[in-house]
Design a protein around this motif. Sequence first.
Motif, PDB file in Angstrom:
ATOM      1  N   ASP A  42     -17.493  -7.657   9.758  1.00  0.00           N
ATOM      2  CA  ASP A  42     -16.317  -7.011  10.346  1.00  0.00           C
ATOM      3  C   ASP A  42     -15.202  -7.970  10.720  1.00  0.00           C
ATOM      4  O   ASP A  42     -14.032  -7.653  10.557  1.00  0.00           O
ATOM      5  CB  ASP A  42     -16.743  -6.241  11.606  1.00  0.00           C
ATOM      6  CG  ASP A  42     -17.859  -5.261  11.323  1.00  0.00           C
ATOM      7  OD1 ASP A  42     -18.893  -5.322  12.010  1.00  0.00           O
ATOM      8  OD2 ASP A  42     -17.688  -4.447  10.392  1.00  0.00           O
ATOM      9  N   SER A  43     -15.535  -9.128  11.249  1.00  0.00           N
ATOM     10  CA  SER A  43     -14.526 -10.086  11.707  1.00  0.00           C
ATOM     11  C   SER A  43     -14.705 -11.401  10.974  1.00  0.00           C
ATOM     12  O   SER A  43     -15.844 -11.806  10.692  1.00  0.00           O
ATOM     13  CB  SER A  43     -14.650 -10.322  13.220  1.00  0.00           C
ATOM     14  OG  SER A  43     -14.372  -9.150  13.939  1.00  0.00           O
ATOM     15  N   TRP A  44     -13.575 -12.047  10.699  1.00  0.00           N
ATOM     16  CA  TRP A  44     -13.573 -13.296   9.935  1.00  0.00           C
ATOM     17  C   TRP A  44     -12.673 -14.327  10.591  1.00  0.00           C
ATOM     18  O   TRP A  44     -11.642 -13.977  11.191  1.00  0.00           O
ATOM     19  CB  TRP A  44     -13.060 -13.028   8.518  1.00  0.00           C
ATOM     20  CG  TRP A  44     -13.979 -12.193   7.697  1.00  0.00           C
ATOM     21  CD1 TRP A  44     -14.096 -10.835   7.706  1.00  0.00           C
ATOM     22  CD2 TRP A  44     -14.927 -12.668   6.749  1.00  0.00           C
ATOM     23  NE1 TRP A  44     -15.065 -10.434   6.822  1.00  0.00           N
ATOM     24  CE2 TRP A  44     -15.591 -11.537   6.215  1.00  0.00           C
ATOM     25  CE3 TRP A  44     -15.294 -13.937   6.284  1.00  0.00           C
ATOM     26  CZ2 TRP A  44     -16.589 -11.637   5.240  1.00  0.00           C
ATOM     27  CZ3 TRP A  44     -16.274 -14.040   5.323  1.00  0.00           C
ATOM     28  CH2 TRP A  44     -16.913 -12.906   4.812  1.00  0.00           C
ATOM     29  N   GLY A  45     -13.049 -15.590  10.440  1.00  0.00           N
ATOM     30  CA  GLY A  45     -12.179 -16.674  10.847  1.00  0.00           C
ATOM     31  C   GLY A  45     -11.195 -16.997   9.736  1.00  0.00           C
ATOM     32  O   GLY A  45     -11.194 -16.374   8.677  1.00  0.00           O
ATOM     33  N   GLN A  46     -10.377 -18.010  10.000  1.00  0.00           N
ATOM     34  CA  GLN A  46      -9.329 -18.372   9.039  1.00  0.00           C
ATOM     35  C   GLN A  46      -9.830 -19.331   7.966  1.00  0.00           C
ATOM     36  O   GLN A  46      -9.138 -19.555   6.975  1.00  0.00           O
ATOM     37  CB  GLN A  46      -8.135 -19.007   9.778  1.00  0.00           C
ATOM     38  CG  GLN A  46      -8.300 -20.471  10.140  1.00  0.00           C
ATOM     39  CD  GLN A  46      -9.283 -20.731  11.260  1.00  0.00           C
ATOM     40  OE1 GLN A  46      -9.729 -19.821  11.943  1.00  0.00           O
ATOM     41  NE2 GLN A  46      -9.624 -22.012  11.451  1.00  0.00           N
TER      42      GLN A  46
ATOM     43  N   THR B  97     -24.680 -10.476  14.664  1.00  0.00           N
ATOM     44  CA  THR B  97     -25.210 -11.318  13.608  1.00  0.00           C
ATOM     45  C   THR B  97     -24.061 -12.148  13.063  1.00  0.00           C
ATOM     46  O   THR B  97     -22.957 -11.630  12.872  1.00  0.00           O
ATOM     47  CB  THR B  97     -25.819 -10.453  12.497  1.00  0.00           C
ATOM     48  OG1 THR B  97     -27.040  -9.870  12.966  1.00  0.00           O
ATOM     49  CG2 THR B  97     -26.091 -11.266  11.244  1.00  0.00           C
ATOM     50  N   MET B  98     -24.310 -13.429  12.817  1.00  0.00           N
ATOM     51  CA  MET B  98     -23.266 -14.327  12.337  1.00  0.00           C
ATOM     52  C   MET B  98     -23.597 -14.848  10.950  1.00  0.00           C
ATOM     53  O   MET B  98     -24.761 -15.146  10.651  1.00  0.00           O
ATOM     54  CB  MET B  98     -23.099 -15.502  13.298  1.00  0.00           C
ATOM     55  CG  MET B  98     -22.706 -15.110  14.711  1.00  0.00           C
ATOM     56  SD  MET B  98     -21.129 -14.244  14.786  1.00  0.00           S
ATOM     57  CE  MET B  98     -20.009 -15.514  14.162  1.00  0.00           C
ATOM     58  N   GLY B  99     -22.561 -14.966  10.133  1.00  0.00           N
ATOM     59  CA  GLY B  99     -22.755 -15.464   8.781  1.00  0.00           C
ATOM     60  C   GLY B  99     -21.730 -16.520   8.419  1.00  0.00           C
ATOM     61  O   GLY B  99     -20.647 -16.590   9.025  1.00  0.00           O
ATOM     62  N   TRP B 100     -22.100 -17.339   7.463  1.00  0.00           N
ATOM     63  CA  TRP B 100     -21.179 -18.295   6.849  1.00  0.00           C
ATOM     64  C   TRP B 100     -21.033 -17.919   5.366  1.00  0.00           C
ATOM     65  O   TRP B 100     -22.038 -17.648   4.693  1.00  0.00           O
ATOM     66  CB  TRP B 100     -21.691 -19.727   6.954  1.00  0.00           C
ATOM     67  CG  TRP B 100     -21.545 -20.340   8.303  1.00  0.00           C
ATOM     68  CD1 TRP B 100     -22.505 -20.424   9.278  1.00  0.00           C
ATOM     69  CD2 TRP B 100     -20.383 -20.982   8.835  1.00  0.00           C
ATOM     70  NE1 TRP B 100     -22.002 -21.070  10.381  1.00  0.00           N
ATOM     71  CE2 TRP B 100     -20.693 -21.430  10.135  1.00  0.00           C
ATOM     72  CE3 TRP B 100     -19.097 -21.231   8.343  1.00  0.00           C
ATOM     73  CZ2 TRP B 100     -19.786 -22.100  10.948  1.00  0.00           C
ATOM     74  CZ3 TRP B 100     -18.185 -21.893   9.155  1.00  0.00           C
ATOM     75  CH2 TRP B 100     -18.531 -22.320  10.438  1.00  0.00           C
ATOM     76  N   PHE B 101     -19.807 -17.935   4.909  1.00  0.00           N
ATOM     77  CA  PHE B 101     -19.477 -17.697   3.513  1.00  0.00           C
ATOM     78  C   PHE B 101     -18.588 -18.835   3.029  1.00  0.00           C
ATOM     79  O   PHE B 101     -18.040 -19.594   3.839  1.00  0.00           O
ATOM     80  CB  PHE B 101     -18.741 -16.362   3.355  1.00  0.00           C
ATOM     81  CG  PHE B 101     -19.586 -15.159   3.623  1.00  0.00           C
ATOM     82  CD1 PHE B 101     -19.897 -14.770   4.921  1.00  0.00           C
ATOM     83  CD2 PHE B 101     -20.089 -14.403   2.580  1.00  0.00           C
ATOM     84  CE1 PHE B 101     -20.692 -13.663   5.170  1.00  0.00           C
ATOM     85  CE2 PHE B 101     -20.881 -13.295   2.808  1.00  0.00           C
ATOM     86  CZ  PHE B 101     -21.187 -12.920   4.110  1.00  0.00           C
ATOM     87  N   ARG B 102     -18.435 -18.936   1.725  1.00  0.00           N
ATOM     88  CA  ARG B 102     -17.526 -19.943   1.186  1.00  0.00           C
ATOM     89  C   ARG B 102     -16.846 -19.415  -0.066  1.00  0.00           C
ATOM     90  O   ARG B 102     -17.370 -18.525  -0.745  1.00  0.00           O
ATOM     91  CB  ARG B 102     -18.264 -21.247   0.890  1.00  0.00           C
ATOM     92  CG  ARG B 102     -19.274 -21.156  -0.225  1.00  0.00           C
ATOM     93  CD  ARG B 102     -20.047 -22.469  -0.346  1.00  0.00           C
ATOM     94  NE  ARG B 102     -21.013 -22.440  -1.441  1.00  0.00           N
ATOM     95  CZ  ARG B 102     -21.888 -23.417  -1.679  1.00  0.00           C
ATOM     96  NH1 ARG B 102     -21.920 -24.496  -0.902  1.00  0.00           N
ATOM     97  NH2 ARG B 102     -22.720 -23.315  -2.699  1.00  0.00           N
TER      98      ARG B 102
ATOM     99  N   ALA C   3     -22.122  -6.273  13.534  1.00  0.00           N
ATOM    100  CA  ALA C   3     -22.936  -5.730  14.620  1.00  0.00           C
ATOM    101  C   ALA C   3     -24.371  -5.462  14.189  1.00  0.00           C
ATOM    102  O   ALA C   3     -25.252  -5.347  15.042  1.00  0.00           O
ATOM    103  CB  ALA C   3     -22.306  -4.454  15.151  1.00  0.00           C
ATOM    104  N   GLY C   4     -24.633  -5.339  12.911  1.00  0.00           N
ATOM    105  CA  GLY C   4     -25.968  -4.986  12.454  1.00  0.00           C
ATOM    106  C   GLY C   4     -26.824  -6.187  12.117  1.00  0.00           C
ATOM    107  O   GLY C   4     -26.566  -7.308  12.555  1.00  0.00           O
ATOM    108  N   SER C   5     -27.849  -5.959  11.311  1.00  0.00           N
ATOM    109  CA  SER C   5     -28.793  -7.001  10.948  1.00  0.00           C
ATOM    110  C   SER C   5     -28.222  -7.881   9.830  1.00  0.00           C
ATOM    111  O   SER C   5     -27.132  -7.621   9.315  1.00  0.00           O
ATOM    112  CB  SER C   5     -30.107  -6.382  10.513  1.00  0.00           C
ATOM    113  OG  SER C   5     -29.884  -5.482   9.449  1.00  0.00           O
TER     114      SER C   5
ATOM    115  N   ALA D  89     -26.915 -16.916   7.201  1.00  0.00           N
ATOM    116  CA  ALA D  89     -26.707 -15.990   8.312  1.00  0.00           C
ATOM    117  C   ALA D  89     -27.807 -16.180   9.337  1.00  0.00           C
ATOM    118  O   ALA D  89     -28.901 -16.676   9.015  1.00  0.00           O
ATOM    119  CB  ALA D  89     -26.674 -14.537   7.828  1.00  0.00           C
ATOM    120  N   ILE D  90     -27.506 -15.760  10.560  1.00  0.00           N
ATOM    121  CA  ILE D  90     -28.457 -15.907  11.664  1.00  0.00           C
ATOM    122  C   ILE D  90     -28.398 -14.657  12.528  1.00  0.00           C
ATOM    123  O   ILE D  90     -27.319 -14.101  12.778  1.00  0.00           O
ATOM    124  CB  ILE D  90     -28.145 -17.180  12.473  1.00  0.00           C
ATOM    125  CG1 ILE D  90     -29.228 -17.455  13.513  1.00  0.00           C
ATOM    126  CG2 ILE D  90     -26.758 -17.118  13.113  1.00  0.00           C
ATOM    127  CD1 ILE D  90     -29.140 -18.860  14.102  1.00  0.00           C
TER     128      ILE D  90
END
Length: 123
Positions: free
Chosen positions: A111-115, A33-38, A100-102, A50-51
Amino acid sequence: QVQLAESGGGLVQAGDSLRLSCAASGGTFSSYTMGWFRQGPGKEREFVAAISRRSGVTYYADSVKGRFTISRDNAKNTVYLQMNSLKPEDTAVYYCASRAGSIVTMSNEYDSWGQGTQVTVSS
């Protein structure tokens, strides 16, 4: 663990559009599952969108609903955030994240983040 790298930020005027991209490597992209935060100046990091793994489900923060669209291309290991009708209050560093989850909206569940990539909207 997947590595993430955002791109596409910049300086725009209110009402303009931008498309952010987040390229993933080192993992099975379609399983996340992928998300965007700001995070705006002086503010805490907040959920944007998120998608789900196969794009069947999307979820948006009320502040961006109707203006932003999240999408993904599993063949390209990339998630996108199309941002239309940008407002000065959208100014922030935008981060993509994976889990990894919903779909969830809490940043500490990812769990993982970009810069991050900076988006600045002038009035």
